[in-house]
Design a protein around this motif. Structure first.
Motif, PDB file in Angstrom:
ATOM      1  N   ASP A  35       0.866  -1.179   0.000  1.00  0.00           N
ATOM      2  CA  ASP A  35       0.000   0.000   0.000  1.00  0.00           C
ATOM      3  C   ASP A  35       0.900   1.224   0.000  1.00  0.00           C
ATOM      4  O   ASP A  35       1.692   1.419   0.926  1.00  0.00           O
ATOM      5  N   VAL A  36       0.792   2.047  -1.033  1.00  0.00           N
ATOM      6  CA  VAL A  36       1.671   3.208  -1.186  1.00  0.00           C
ATOM      7  C   VAL A  36       1.378   4.242  -0.099  1.00  0.00           C
ATOM      8  O   VAL A  36       0.224   4.616   0.121  1.00  0.00           O
ATOM      9  N   LYS A  37       2.438   4.669   0.574  1.00  0.00           N
ATOM     10  CA  LYS A  37       2.382   5.691   1.627  1.00  0.00           C
ATOM     11  C   LYS A  37       3.252   6.874   1.196  1.00  0.00           C
ATOM     12  O   LYS A  37       4.073   6.746   0.291  1.00  0.00           O
ATOM     13  N   PRO A  38       3.115   8.024   1.860  1.00  0.00           N
ATOM     14  CA  PRO A  38       3.927   9.187   1.477  1.00  0.00           C
ATOM     15  C   PRO A  38       5.432   8.932   1.465  1.00  0.00           C
ATOM     16  O   PRO A  38       6.152   9.478   0.620  1.00  0.00           O
ATOM     17  N   HIS A  39       5.937   8.088   2.375  1.00  0.00           N
ATOM     18  CA  HIS A  39       7.385   7.846   2.396  1.00  0.00           C
ATOM     19  C   HIS A  39       7.871   6.975   1.224  1.00  0.00           C
ATOM     20  O   HIS A  39       9.075   6.806   1.057  1.00  0.00           O
ATOM     21  N   HIS A  40       6.963   6.447   0.405  1.00  0.00           N
ATOM     22  CA  HIS A  40       7.344   5.695  -0.792  1.00  0.00           C
ATOM     23  C   HIS A  40       7.517   6.607  -2.014  1.00  0.00           C
ATOM     24  O   HIS A  40       7.922   6.143  -3.070  1.00  0.00           O
ATOM     25  N   LEU A  41       7.190   7.879  -1.865  1.00  0.00           N
ATOM     26  CA  LEU A  41       7.197   8.817  -2.997  1.00  0.00           C
ATOM     27  C   LEU A  41       8.515   9.591  -3.060  1.00  0.00           C
ATOM     28  O   LEU A  41       9.208   9.765  -2.066  1.00  0.00           O
ATOM     29  N   ASN A  42       8.808  10.080  -4.275  1.00  0.00           N
ATOM     30  CA  ASN A  42       9.960  10.972  -4.428  1.00  0.00           C
ATOM     31  C   ASN A  42       9.462  12.419  -4.417  1.00  0.00           C
ATOM     32  O   ASN A  42       8.279  12.676  -4.181  1.00  0.00           O
ATOM     33  N   LEU A  43      10.344  13.368  -4.688  1.00  0.00           N
ATOM     34  CA  LEU A  43       9.976  14.785  -4.644  1.00  0.00           C
ATOM     35  C   LEU A  43       8.994  15.187  -5.742  1.00  0.00           C
ATOM     36  O   LEU A  43       8.365  16.240  -5.647  1.00  0.00           O
ATOM     37  N   LEU A  44       8.836  14.364  -6.765  1.00  0.00           N
ATOM     38  CA  LEU A  44       7.855  14.629  -7.820  1.00  0.00           C
ATOM     39  C   LEU A  44       6.465  14.125  -7.448  1.00  0.00           C
ATOM     40  O   LEU A  44       5.512  14.326  -8.185  1.00  0.00           O
ATOM     41  N   GLY A  45       6.376  13.428  -6.311  1.00  0.00           N
ATOM     42  CA  GLY A  45       5.093  12.895  -5.871  1.00  0.00           C
ATOM     43  C   GLY A  45       4.731  11.572  -6.507  1.00  0.00           C
ATOM     44  O   GLY A  45       3.583  11.139  -6.445  1.00  0.00           O
ATOM     45  N   ILE A  46       5.716  10.906  -7.123  1.00  0.00           N
ATOM     46  CA  ILE A  46       5.486   9.578  -7.714  1.00  0.00           C
ATOM     47  C   ILE A  46       6.291   8.548  -6.925  1.00  0.00           C
ATOM     48  O   ILE A  46       7.217   8.896  -6.193  1.00  0.00           O
ATOM     49  N   ILE A  47       5.930   7.281  -7.083  1.00  0.00           N
ATOM     50  CA  ILE A  47       6.615   6.222  -6.342  1.00  0.00           C
ATOM     51  C   ILE A  47       8.088   6.201  -6.747  1.00  0.00           C
ATOM     52  O   ILE A  47       8.427   6.184  -7.928  1.00  0.00           O
ATOM     53  N   HIS A  48       8.943   6.222  -5.738  1.00  0.00           N
ATOM     54  CA  HIS A  48      10.386   6.261  -5.936  1.00  0.00           C
ATOM     55  C   HIS A  48      10.867   4.996  -6.654  1.00  0.00           C
ATOM     56  O   HIS A  48      10.418   3.884  -6.335  1.00  0.00           O
ATOM     57  N   GLY A  49      11.771   5.161  -7.592  1.00  0.00           N
ATOM     58  CA  GLY A  49      12.322   4.020  -8.324  1.00  0.00           C
ATOM     59  C   GLY A  49      13.017   3.016  -7.431  1.00  0.00           C
ATOM     60  O   GLY A  49      13.020   1.815  -7.706  1.00  0.00           O
ATOM     61  N   GLY A  50      13.595   3.495  -6.338  1.00  0.00           N
ATOM     62  CA  GLY A  50      14.237   2.578  -5.390  1.00  0.00           C
ATOM     63  C   GLY A  50      13.236   1.671  -4.706  1.00  0.00           C
ATOM     64  O   GLY A  50      13.534   0.516  -4.417  1.00  0.00           O
ATOM     65  N   VAL A  51      12.042   2.186  -4.466  1.00  0.00           N
ATOM     66  CA  VAL A  51      10.976   1.363  -3.876  1.00  0.00           C
ATOM     67  C   VAL A  51      10.570   0.277  -4.868  1.00  0.00           C
ATOM     68  O   VAL A  51      10.452  -0.898  -4.509  1.00  0.00           O
ATOM     69  N   LEU A  52      10.381   0.668  -6.134  1.00  0.00           N
ATOM     70  CA  LEU A  52       9.992  -0.311  -7.158  1.00  0.00           C
ATOM     71  C   LEU A  52      11.073  -1.377  -7.343  1.00  0.00           C
ATOM     72  O   LEU A  52      10.776  -2.574  -7.434  1.00  0.00           O
ATOM     73  N   SER A  53      12.336  -0.938  -7.354  1.00  0.00           N
ATOM     74  CA  SER A  53      13.448  -1.895  -7.480  1.00  0.00           C
ATOM     75  C   SER A  53      13.483  -2.845  -6.294  1.00  0.00           C
ATOM     76  O   SER A  53      13.683  -4.059  -6.460  1.00  0.00           O
ATOM     77  N   SER A  54      13.288  -2.309  -5.088  1.00  0.00           N
ATOM     78  CA  SER A  54      13.293  -3.146  -3.885  1.00  0.00           C
ATOM     79  C   SER A  54      12.149  -4.154  -3.901  1.00  0.00           C
ATOM     80  O   SER A  54      12.318  -5.303  -3.491  1.00  0.00           O
ATOM     81  N   LEU A  55      10.976  -3.720  -4.372  1.00  0.00           N
ATOM     82  CA  LEU A  55       9.846  -4.648  -4.464  1.00  0.00           C
ATOM     83  C   LEU A  55      10.155  -5.798  -5.407  1.00  0.00           C
ATOM     84  O   LEU A  55       9.862  -6.965  -5.099  1.00  0.00           O
ATOM     85  N   LEU A  56      10.729  -5.495  -6.560  1.00  0.00           N
ATOM     86  CA  LEU A  56      11.083  -6.558  -7.505  1.00  0.00           C
ATOM     87  C   LEU A  56      12.121  -7.497  -6.897  1.00  0.00           C
ATOM     88  O   LEU A  56      11.999  -8.719  -7.001  1.00  0.00           O
ATOM     89  N   ASP A  57      13.152  -6.941  -6.256  1.00  0.00           N
ATOM     90  CA  ASP A  57      14.191  -7.761  -5.640  1.00  0.00           C
ATOM     91  C   ASP A  57      13.612  -8.646  -4.539  1.00  0.00           C
ATOM     92  O   ASP A  57      13.931  -9.835  -4.455  1.00  0.00           O
ATOM     93  N   ASN A  58      12.746  -8.078  -3.699  1.00  0.00           N
ATOM     94  CA  ASN A  58      12.109  -8.862  -2.637  1.00  0.00           C
ATOM     95  C   ASN A  58      11.253  -9.988  -3.206  1.00  0.00           C
ATOM     96  O   ASN A  58      11.332 -11.131  -2.740  1.00  0.00           O
ATOM     97  N   ALA A  59      10.419  -9.674  -4.179  1.00  0.00           N
ATOM     98  CA  ALA A  59       9.513 -10.686  -4.739  1.00  0.00           C
ATOM     99  C   ALA A  59      10.290 -11.786  -5.454  1.00  0.00           C
ATOM    100  O   ALA A  59      10.010 -12.984  -5.262  1.00  0.00           O
ATOM    101  N   MET A  60      11.275 -11.405  -6.260  1.00  0.00           N
ATOM    102  CA  MET A  60      12.057 -12.428  -6.958  1.00  0.00           C
ATOM    103  C   MET A  60      12.871 -13.256  -5.967  1.00  0.00           C
ATOM    104  O   MET A  60      13.006 -14.473  -6.130  1.00  0.00           O
TER     105      MET A  60
END
Length: 129
Positions: A35-60
């Motif tokens: 569930d996306v929370k404010p701390h998952h966002l970057n300064l542009l207000g979109i989900i940070h790429g590091g969060v997306l990368s971490s999710l892929l790494d965790n799931a794989m």
């Protein structure tokens, strides 16, 4: 898997807020959510790429653990394609093992938003140690 998830709660997994949705041990396939929370966002207000990368790494990584429960493995390569941006909602991350040898395992993963929109996809290589 529930025991593993509980143990991981005090790690980066728990900080992100990941949850296991489903796991198919025979197929080496797993689905997790966030569930996306404010701390998952970057300064542009979109989900940070590091969060997306971490999710892929965790799931794989979990898919690898399903495929080889008695062994340990580490990520040796993570390749991520950021397809579209999202700002809110629940992310679903699906990962599966696509190839394995005695010492290496290759996975694919994808992240979709609430409406099914693909936001990122990737591949990962894991070395059995």
């Amino acid at each position: 898997m529930n025991r593993l998830s509980a143990a991981a709660e005090q790690t980066f997994w728990g900080y992100l807020g990941c949850r296991i949705v489903s796991a198919d041990e025979r197929a080496g396939r797993i689905v997790i959510s966030l569930d996306v929370k404010p701390h998952h966002l970057n300064l542009l207000g979109i989900i940070h790429g590091g969060v997306l990368s971490s999710l892929l790494d965790n799931a794989m990584g979990l898919a690898v653990m399903l495929a080889r429960p008695e062994e340990k493995a580490v990520t040796t390569n993570l390749n991520v394609h950021f397809v579209s941006s999202l700002r809110e909602g629940t992310l679903l991350v699906t990962a599966e093992v696509v190839h394995q040898s005695r010492r290496m395992i290759t996975c694919t993963g994808s992240i979709h938003g609430d409406g099914g929109q693909l936001t990122a996809m990737g591949t990962g290589s894991f070395r059995v140690i």
